[in-house]
Design an enzyme around this catalytic site. Structure first.
Site, PDB file in Angstrom:
ATOM      1  N   LYS A 141       0.851  -1.196   0.000  1.00  0.00           N
ATOM      2  CA  LYS A 141       0.000   0.000   0.000  1.00  0.00           C
ATOM      3  C   LYS A 141       0.875   1.230   0.000  1.00  0.00           C
ATOM      4  CE  LYS A 141      -4.074   1.935   0.225  1.00  0.00           C
ATOM      5  NZ  LYS A 141      -3.610   2.941  -0.766  1.00  0.00           N
ATOM      6  N   LYS A 173       5.481   2.027  -2.944  1.00  0.00           N
ATOM      7  CA  LYS A 173       5.481   3.436  -3.359  1.00  0.00           C
ATOM      8  C   LYS A 173       6.015   3.521  -4.788  1.00  0.00           C
ATOM      9  CE  LYS A 173       4.587   7.395  -1.071  1.00  0.00           C
ATOM     10  NZ  LYS A 173       3.644   7.596   0.027  1.00  0.00           N
TER      11      LYS A 173
END
Length: 424
Positions: A74, A110
């Site tokens: 995430k 990311k």
């Protein structure tokens, strides 16, 4: 004889120093430490996009997946000239700690594209975003890796990603993939309040800090670096607490007014003029001296490595609330701690965004609609709980809050590895 300036450590070097410190203080298991010292996957894609004038540009996109022992990767996607593999590694690693500290069922990822979005039209940005999504393919997915907005990306771009990703699935599967991204517009499955979640979370941690120190935010002066989504909403909620905004800095300039700056009026001025410079009743301020402004609180909400050994000595604030990821480098932090400045670390302070993303993911996954009140109440509860756990851990280990936050995150990850074991 001339001396050469010492090179500033990269964000990833800072991450590794912070991780090593926490691992040593807590006595992290050597095997777990070895696993967490490297990323799981690093994806680099080069893809062509046709521009409005008919020419073709080739863009480079990145997605780094650090660790997923607690759940799907995430983390945000940013569009900025500083995006490279080193920055993506640092930011993905921070996301692993951030999601673990918040108690979410996620790991850290990311990425982004190395570009300046101001140089491209809306149509070009749509084609770039859709083509990037297609190039990533099944490297993202609602149960595998879930992107979100970050620097220079927004809800509209998340809607383009969701639409592009869903269009690659069969008609029967499309509705099951809406939660491939979070931070979408409310009309496209987004969450009420997701836009303000990060800034609100920053202020909740400052309220918790004030309570801990037997004071309040009423009358406290503060400055904000970055007046985008995080900086504006932080200022909005700070002013509701009676705090006084005295300085703002972003890429367009630095302004100062010791009597106070109205964040709502500044937002309107920025929207109309494309800059904060020239805002009524403010004076332009030397950008290099921004962090030395006389104030109680600093909220860095822009990019990494902003408070360093070069400017930390000038800080007069009592507390720094890290709305950005990695705004304080390790050398700058040593100076601040020696001066008695308290730092609410990024993986705690700005985790409201990923907590809000988790709520949106749940909403899509379960076919629910959450109200703004639901979101704010649940977000406050999680932020206050995380803050209190970090303070208690800091006291137990007699260490600073950043190290305490890392320890809290690492304990949860270490437990998962010890319980599950390593696949032979």
């Amino acid at each position: 004889m001339a001396t050469t300036a010492k090179p500033q450590p990269s964000m990833y070097e800072n991450v590794k120093i912070q991780f090593e410190k926490a691992a040593n203080v807590m006595g992290l298991d050597d095997t777990v430490k070895k696993i967490l010292s490297s990323t799981n996957n690093e994806i680099i894609v080069n893809f062509p996009v046709k521009m409005d004038n008919g020419t073709v540009e080739v863009f480079t996109g990145y997605r780094v997946q650090h660790n997923n022992v607690l759940g799907p990767y995430k983390g945000g996607l940013r569009y900025h000239p500083t995006v490279d593999i080193d920055a993506a590694r640092a930011l993905a690693t921070w996301m692993t700690w951030k999601t673990s500290l918040a108690g979410l069922p996620y790991g850290g990822g990311k990425g982004g594209i190395q570009l300046d979005p101001k140089k491209y039209s809306q149509g070009e940005l749509e084609r770039i975003t859709r083509r990037f999504t297609y190039a990533l393919g099944d490297n993202i997915g609602p149960e595998h890796d879930i992107p979100a907005p970050d620097v220079n990306t927004n809800a509209q771009m998340m809607a383009w990603i969701a639409d592009t990703y869903m269009s690659t699935k069969s008609p029967a599967e499309r509705s099951k993939n809406q939660h491939v991204v979070t931070g979408k517009p409310v009309g496209s499955g987004g969450l009420e309040g997701r836009d303000r979640a990060t800034g609100f979370g920053v202020v909740v941690t400052l309220e918790s800090w004030a309570k801990l120190r037997n004071t309040s935010l009423e009358g406290k002066t503060y400055i904000v670096q970055g007046f985008g989504n995080v900086g504006y909403w932080a200022a909005h909620f700070m002013n509701k607490n009676g705090a006084i905004l005295v300085g703002v800095q972003d890429a367009t300039g630095t302004i100062y007014n010791p009597e106070g700056i109205d964040p709502e009026a500044l937002l309107r001025f920025q929207a109309d003029n494309g800059t904060i410079s020239g805002f009524k009743n403010t004076q332009d301020y030397n950008s290099a001296e921004f962090f030395g402004i006389e104030c109680d609180i600093i909220i860095p909400a822009a990019l990494g490595n902003q408070i360093t050994a070069d400017n930390a000595e000038s800080v007069k604030a009592k507390v720094i609330a890290e709305g950005a990821n990695g705004p304080t480098d390790t050398e700058g932090e040593e100076i601040l701690l020696a001066k008695g400045v308290e730092i609410i670390p990024d993986i705690l302070c700005n985790s409201g965004g990923v907590i809000g993303s988790y709520f949106e993911w749940l909403q899509n996954r379960n076919g629910e609609i959450w109200t703004m009140d639901d979101v704010i109440i649940k977000l406050r509860r999680k932020m206050e709980d995380a803050f209190n756990r970090v303070v208690i851990t800091g006291g137990q280990y007699k260490t600073d809050w950043r190290t305490a936050a890392y320890i809290q995150a690492l304990v949860r990850i270490e437990m998962a590895y010890k319980q599950r074991g390593i696949f032979p």
